[in-house]
Design a protein around this motif. Sequence first.
Motif, mmCIF file in Angstrom:
data_model
loop_
_atom_site.group_PDB
_atom_site.id
_atom_site.type_symbol
_atom_site.label_atom_id
_atom_site.label_comp_id
_atom_site.label_asym_id
_atom_site.label_seq_id
_atom_site.Cartn_x
_atom_site.Cartn_y
_atom_site.Cartn_z
ATOM 1 N N GLY A 77 -2.169 -3.090 -2.177
ATOM 2 C CA GLY A 77 -1.684 -2.492 -0.764
ATOM 3 C C GLY A 77 -3.471 -2.232 -0.220
ATOM 4 N N VAL A 78 -4.214 -2.297 -1.301
ATOM 5 C CA VAL A 78 -5.097 -1.253 -0.065
ATOM 6 C C VAL A 78 -6.196 -2.332 0.263
ATOM 7 C CG1 VAL A 78 -7.227 -1.148 -0.883
ATOM 8 C CG2 VAL A 78 -5.385 0.746 -1.793
ATOM 9 N N ALA A 79 -5.662 -3.900 -0.142
ATOM 10 C CA ALA A 79 -6.847 -5.222 0.373
ATOM 11 C C ALA A 79 -5.743 -5.185 1.912
ATOM 12 C CB ALA A 79 -6.920 -6.095 -0.223
ATOM 13 N N CYS A 80 -4.181 -4.997 1.862
ATOM 14 C CA CYS A 80 -4.230 -5.721 2.684
ATOM 15 C C CYS A 80 -4.544 -4.855 3.997
ATOM 16 C CB CYS A 80 -2.208 -5.286 2.602
ATOM 17 S SG CYS A 80 -1.693 -6.875 1.343
ATOM 18 N N ALA A 81 -4.555 -3.513 3.988
ATOM 19 C CA ALA A 81 -4.654 -2.424 4.986
ATOM 20 C C ALA A 81 -5.921 -2.486 5.075
ATOM 21 C CB ALA A 81 -4.283 -1.045 4.026
ATOM 22 N N ALA A 82 -6.510 -2.824 4.748
ATOM 23 C CA ALA A 82 -8.368 -2.821 4.841
ATOM 24 C C ALA A 82 -8.710 -3.966 5.236
ATOM 25 C CB ALA A 82 -9.582 -2.734 3.588
ATOM 26 N N LEU A 83 -7.912 -5.341 5.486
ATOM 27 C CA LEU A 83 -7.807 -6.022 5.869
ATOM 28 C C LEU A 83 -6.990 -6.704 7.676
ATOM 29 C CD1 LEU A 83 -7.385 -9.283 3.640
ATOM 30 C CD2 LEU A 83 -9.263 -9.001 4.877
ATOM 31 N N CYS A 84 -6.142 -5.961 7.446
ATOM 32 C CA CYS A 84 -4.702 -4.882 8.524
ATOM 33 C C CYS A 84 -6.452 -4.183 9.746
ATOM 34 C CB CYS A 84 -4.064 -4.509 8.411
ATOM 35 S SG CYS A 84 -2.501 -5.912 7.490
ATOM 36 N N LYS A 85 -7.156 -3.778 8.718
ATOM 37 C CA LYS A 85 -7.771 -2.964 9.842
ATOM 38 C C LYS A 85 -8.994 -3.665 10.113
ATOM 39 C CE LYS A 85 -11.096 0.743 9.654
ATOM 40 N NZ LYS A 85 -12.118 1.499 8.754
ATOM 41 N N ALA A 86 -9.452 -4.839 9.809
ATOM 42 C CA ALA A 86 -10.782 -5.218 10.012
ATOM 43 C C ALA A 86 -9.844 -6.220 11.081
ATOM 44 C CB ALA A 86 -11.299 -6.252 9.106
ATOM 45 N N VAL A 87 -8.651 -7.000 10.868
ATOM 46 C CA VAL A 87 -8.507 -7.733 11.651
ATOM 47 C C VAL A 87 -7.948 -7.476 13.241
ATOM 48 C CG1 VAL A 87 -6.426 -9.621 12.479
ATOM 49 C CG2 VAL A 87 -7.102 -9.413 9.990
ATOM 50 N N GLN A 88 -7.799 -6.120 13.178
ATOM 51 C CA GLN A 88 -7.559 -5.842 14.580
ATOM 52 C C GLN A 88 -9.053 -5.274 15.126
ATOM 53 O OE1 GLN A 88 -4.451 -3.149 13.001
ATOM 54 N NE2 GLN A 88 -5.342 -0.909 13.100
ATOM 55 N N SER A 89 -9.767 -4.557 14.342
ATOM 56 C CA SER A 89 -10.780 -3.915 15.250
ATOM 57 C C SER A 89 -12.207 -4.842 14.876
ATOM 58 C CB SER A 89 -11.571 -3.351 14.321
ATOM 59 O OG SER A 89 -12.157 -3.539 13.059
ATOM 60 N N ILE B 212 -5.468 -16.412 0.106
ATOM 61 C CA ILE B 212 -5.099 -15.791 -0.554
ATOM 62 C C ILE B 212 -6.089 -15.097 -1.475
ATOM 63 C CG2 ILE B 212 -3.635 -16.060 -3.211
ATOM 64 C CD1 ILE B 212 -2.598 -18.217 -1.258
ATOM 65 N N CYS B 213 -6.152 -14.224 -2.013
ATOM 66 C CA CYS B 213 -7.267 -13.572 -2.695
ATOM 67 C C CYS B 213 -7.156 -12.990 -3.776
ATOM 68 C CB CYS B 213 -7.953 -12.711 -2.036
ATOM 69 S SG CYS B 213 -9.307 -11.910 -2.757
ATOM 70 N N GLY B 214 -8.061 -12.686 -5.110
ATOM 71 C CA GLY B 214 -7.360 -11.982 -5.825
ATOM 72 C C GLY B 214 -7.874 -10.871 -5.725
ATOM 73 N N ASP B 215 -6.394 -9.682 -6.154
ATOM 74 C CA ASP B 215 -7.021 -8.238 -6.463
ATOM 75 C C ASP B 215 -8.028 -7.823 -6.829
ATOM 76 O OD1 ASP B 215 -4.325 -8.365 -5.127
ATOM 77 O OD2 ASP B 215 -3.001 -7.708 -7.351
ATOM 78 N N ASN B 216 -8.776 -8.159 -7.676
ATOM 79 C CA ASN B 216 -9.464 -7.809 -8.642
ATOM 80 C C ASN B 216 -10.822 -8.101 -7.622
ATOM 81 O OD1 ASN B 216 -8.213 -6.636 -10.817
ATOM 82 N ND2 ASN B 216 -8.799 -8.201 -12.326
ATOM 83 N N TYR B 217 -11.009 -8.980 -7.239
ATOM 84 C CA TYR B 217 -12.044 -9.916 -6.384
ATOM 85 C C TYR B 217 -12.122 -8.575 -5.378
ATOM 86 C CZ TYR B 217 -15.204 -12.604 -3.937
ATOM 87 O OH TYR B 217 -16.467 -13.678 -3.833
ATOM 88 N N PHE B 218 -11.286 -8.610 -4.729
ATOM 89 C CA PHE B 218 -10.676 -7.839 -3.538
ATOM 90 C C PHE B 218 -11.188 -6.310 -3.464
ATOM 91 C CE2 PHE B 218 -10.229 -8.063 0.794
ATOM 92 C CZ PHE B 218 -10.069 -6.780 1.568
ATOM 93 N N GLY C 1 0.755 -8.904 2.925
ATOM 94 C CA GLY C 1 1.693 -8.581 2.503
ATOM 95 C C GLY C 1 3.503 -8.813 2.495
ATOM 96 N N PRO C 2 4.034 -8.160 1.868
ATOM 97 C CA PRO C 2 4.276 -6.629 1.629
ATOM 98 C C PRO C 2 4.041 -6.493 0.045
ATOM 99 C CG PRO C 2 6.190 -7.805 1.611
ATOM 100 C CD PRO C 2 5.811 -8.731 2.708
ATOM 101 N N ALA C 3 2.885 -5.071 0.403
ATOM 102 C CA ALA C 3 2.409 -5.294 -0.981
ATOM 103 C C ALA C 3 3.245 -4.188 -1.923
ATOM 104 C CB ALA C 3 0.632 -4.052 -1.168
ATOM 105 N N PHE C 4 4.358 -4.095 -2.148
ATOM 106 C CA PHE C 4 5.332 -2.764 -2.512
ATOM 107 C C PHE C 4 4.209 -1.638 -2.836
ATOM 108 C CE2 PHE C 4 7.469 -7.089 -1.647
ATOM 109 C CZ PHE C 4 9.121 -6.399 -0.896
ATOM 110 N N ASN C 5 4.580 -1.808 -4.416
ATOM 111 C CA ASN C 5 3.697 -0.512 -5.281
ATOM 112 C C ASN C 5 2.706 -0.855 -6.118
ATOM 113 O OD1 ASN C 5 3.518 1.916 -6.132
ATOM 114 N ND2 ASN C 5 4.577 1.954 -7.965
ATOM 115 N N ALA C 6 2.150 -1.731 -5.615
ATOM 116 C CA ALA C 6 0.562 -2.736 -6.114
ATOM 117 C C ALA C 6 -0.585 -2.239 -5.678
ATOM 118 C CB ALA C 6 0.888 -5.188 -6.215
ATOM 119 N N GLY C 7 -0.873 -1.116 -6.100
ATOM 120 C CA GLY C 7 -2.375 -0.877 -5.425
ATOM 121 C C GLY C 7 -2.996 -1.739 -4.825
ATOM 122 N N ARG C 8 -3.736 -1.774 -5.647
ATOM 123 C CA ARG C 8 -4.740 -2.727 -5.727
ATOM 124 C C ARG C 8 -5.003 -3.473 -3.677
ATOM 125 N NH1 ARG C 8 -6.181 -5.936 -10.779
ATOM 126 N NH2 ARG C 8 -3.688 -5.428 -10.730
#
Lengths: 59, 345
Positions: free
Chosen positions: B94-106, B53-59, B85-92
């Motif tokens: 959503g970006v955090a979820c996708a960035a982490l997915c990228k980091a985890v897979q790569s 778990i991480c705060g949206d602003n921290y990320f 996530g899912p992050a639905f329409n939460a912008g920060r």
Amino acid sequence: MTSVAEMVGSHRIVQGNGIVHPLGSAESSPEEEHRLRRKIMERALDALTTEVDQPTVFK
Amino acid sequence: MARIVLYLNQFFGQIGGEDMAGVGPRFTTEVVGPGRALIGLLEPGEGLAATVICGDNYFAEQPEKAAAECLGHIRLAQPDIFLAGPAFNAGRYGVACAALCKAVQSQLGIPAVTAMYDENPGVDVYHREVIILRTGQSAAAMRDVLDRMLRLGRKLRAGEPLGKPQMEGYFPQGRLEAELADKPAASRALDMLLAKLAGQPFQTELALPAFNPPPPPPAVRDLAHAKVALVTDGGLVPTGNPDGIEVSAASKFAAYRIEDRLEPADYDVSHGGYDNRYVKQDPHRLVPLDVARELEREGRIGQLHDEFVTTTGLANPVNNSRRLGRGIADHLKEAGVDAVILTST
């Protein structure tokens, strides 16, 4: 190119004077070219002060 | 045993609302928030190993540091599948979820799936690299979305090829794959045309980008007291192109100070899509500073913003153009600009 601007949904559109110099004219005298630029800019100011509800080309 | 690790923000992770958005990454083996729905969907042999778990602003404020810290927790949990996530329409979020997915897979080589709404900026930025499932805006669909995420995660882990984006429900990644069609293109096109004429549904093979323009901004009421800025996508840059704006599909915009005139010797054009010599002869043919100053002196406009903003529109994908447009709008709003004249080649 104003049709492209309309298609993508730009709201206030003014036609320029060609792709290579939208606010100029290479064939005209400097005075005429300046007048043309002024005319296009005045049209842009008219557009900014006009309410629109869809993409509109100002002529 | 397939170990699943889930990523949540402070809200879904039940730490708190916006007041807790600054909290740094933490790790729990307790089942929290959407984790409860998730465990109900697991098959025998699957387990929720941990939730990060991480705060949206921290990320959002330090994405690289936050991602590295989250990755540390995730690595310790030794996941076989990572879901964010899912992050639905939460912008920060959503970006955090996708960035982490990228980091985890790569970086960890572990399959990762997230999910969010079409207009979440996470889609814009990461859809090419990350499997992002399409969701609606409402978190009421949580269980269904988690089920879809889990199914895709299992497929990825098993090394099964994914179906097409529209079949599997993820955002197209821009991949081209050759496949054999049962009819030649001319027949398929004719079939589509006939279906269209008959008012029947048909599936295009080349979807045009959707523009979804925002509603028109209201007219400027009092131009004589308004601050007006000049913006161009025609690639005018100071000589030497100090910010390296690309000649095509620019990835950035820049703002440069202006005085009364644009001297030809001081400017160059970084744009590969039109004959630049006329603008190089006289930059006012693209950025009409001379006339704008006249109009300012005459009081027709209150004030001309003291910089022009420039980028290169040539062959720029819609998503990137949208991102640049947002950036330019934010920049100018911060400077108190009321109206923009954007000149385009």
